[in-house]
Design a protein around this motif. Structure first.
Motif, PDB file in Angstrom:
ATOM      1  N   PHE A   1     -37.327 -91.129 -12.835  1.00  0.00           N
ATOM      2  CA  PHE A   1     -38.112 -90.794 -11.624  1.00  0.00           C
ATOM      3  C   PHE A   1     -39.019 -90.375 -11.604  1.00  0.00           C
ATOM      4  O   PHE A   1     -39.686 -90.362 -10.950  1.00  0.00           O
ATOM      5  N   VAL A   2     -39.767 -89.573 -12.253  1.00  0.00           N
ATOM      6  CA  VAL A   2     -40.183 -88.211 -12.111  1.00  0.00           C
ATOM      7  C   VAL A   2     -41.879 -89.126 -12.757  1.00  0.00           C
ATOM      8  O   VAL A   2     -42.817 -89.252 -12.365  1.00  0.00           O
TER       9      VAL A   2
ATOM     10  N   ALA B   1     -46.582 -91.847 -12.094  1.00  0.00           N
ATOM     11  CA  ALA B   1     -47.908 -92.202 -12.430  1.00  0.00           C
ATOM     12  C   ALA B   1     -48.147 -93.651 -11.246  1.00  0.00           C
ATOM     13  O   ALA B   1     -49.516 -93.793 -10.683  1.00  0.00           O
ATOM     14  N   LEU B   2     -46.912 -94.014  -9.966  1.00  0.00           N
ATOM     15  CA  LEU B   2     -47.761 -94.360  -9.277  1.00  0.00           C
ATOM     16  C   LEU B   2     -48.841 -93.287  -8.562  1.00  0.00           C
ATOM     17  O   LEU B   2     -49.983 -93.661  -7.943  1.00  0.00           O
ATOM     18  N   ALA B   3     -48.375 -92.212  -8.453  1.00  0.00           N
ATOM     19  CA  ALA B   3     -48.834 -90.967  -7.369  1.00  0.00           C
ATOM     20  C   ALA B   3     -50.818 -90.942  -8.443  1.00  0.00           C
ATOM     21  O   ALA B   3     -52.125 -90.900  -7.116  1.00  0.00           O
TER      22      ALA B   3
ATOM     23  N   ILE C   1     -48.237 -88.398  -3.453  1.00  0.00           N
ATOM     24  CA  ILE C   1     -46.711 -88.365  -3.194  1.00  0.00           C
ATOM     25  C   ILE C   1     -46.192 -89.552  -2.377  1.00  0.00           C
ATOM     26  O   ILE C   1     -45.275 -89.916  -2.421  1.00  0.00           O
ATOM     27  N   LEU C   2     -47.030 -88.935  -0.728  1.00  0.00           N
ATOM     28  CA  LEU C   2     -45.954 -89.541   0.625  1.00  0.00           C
ATOM     29  C   LEU C   2     -46.560 -90.954   0.105  1.00  0.00           C
ATOM     30  O   LEU C   2     -46.040 -92.012   0.479  1.00  0.00           O
ATOM     31  N   ALA C   3     -47.907 -91.390  -0.642  1.00  0.00           N
ATOM     32  CA  ALA C   3     -48.432 -92.740  -0.223  1.00  0.00           C
ATOM     33  C   ALA C   3     -47.231 -93.515  -1.235  1.00  0.00           C
ATOM     34  O   ALA C   3     -46.957 -94.595  -1.251  1.00  0.00           O
TER      35      ALA C   3
ATOM     36  N   ILE D   1     -45.303 -96.562  -0.289  1.00  0.00           N
ATOM     37  CA  ILE D   1     -44.008 -97.480  -0.737  1.00  0.00           C
ATOM     38  C   ILE D   1     -42.867 -97.937  -1.184  1.00  0.00           C
ATOM     39  O   ILE D   1     -42.219 -99.020  -1.421  1.00  0.00           O
ATOM     40  N   ALA D   2     -42.334 -97.155  -2.089  1.00  0.00           N
ATOM     41  CA  ALA D   2     -40.859 -97.724  -2.644  1.00  0.00           C
ATOM     42  C   ALA D   2     -39.785 -97.322  -1.719  1.00  0.00           C
ATOM     43  O   ALA D   2     -39.032 -98.061  -1.930  1.00  0.00           O
ATOM     44  N   ALA D   3     -39.978 -96.724  -0.459  1.00  0.00           N
ATOM     45  CA  ALA D   3     -38.856 -96.259   0.485  1.00  0.00           C
ATOM     46  C   ALA D   3     -38.621 -97.636   1.089  1.00  0.00           C
ATOM     47  O   ALA D   3     -37.322 -98.313   1.057  1.00  0.00           O
TER      48      ALA D   3
END
Length: 90
Positions: free
Chosen positions: A13-14, A19-21, A39-41, A45-47
């Motif tokens: 997860f981390v 990486a995405l953040a 992190i919110l961005a 995407i992931a949610a």
């Protein structure tokens, strides 16, 4: 128990969220994404994708969802990226 499973997921997860953040932070700095916490961005995407994957079996059975998994993920990511675009690009 549940806590062990969550702790076992921590490194994956981390790594994924970091990486995405990091990628999103670069895109925001370049003006290609609306400014917000990276992190919110990443969660934005992931949610939707995670929710789709969790509820897909029920949606297929109960309401006859006839969209391939690949197309569903593509549409969800596309609409989320549109929402994360800077105001001028919408």
């Amino acid at each position: 128990g549940g806590n062990q499973a969550i702790e076992g997921m921590r490194p994956i997860f981390v790594r994924f969220v970091s990486a995405l953040a990091g990628y999103f932070a670069v895109q925001m700095e370049a003006g290609r994404m609306r400014p917000m916490h990276p992190i919110l961005a990443a969660q934005a995407i992931a949610a939707p994708v995670a929710f789709h994957l969790l509820t897909r079996p029920v949606a297929e059975r109960l309401v006859g969802l006839k969209v391939s998994e690949e197309e569903a993920v593509d549409q969800l990511v596309r609409v989320t990226l549109r929402g994360l675009a800077p105001e001028a690009d919408r």
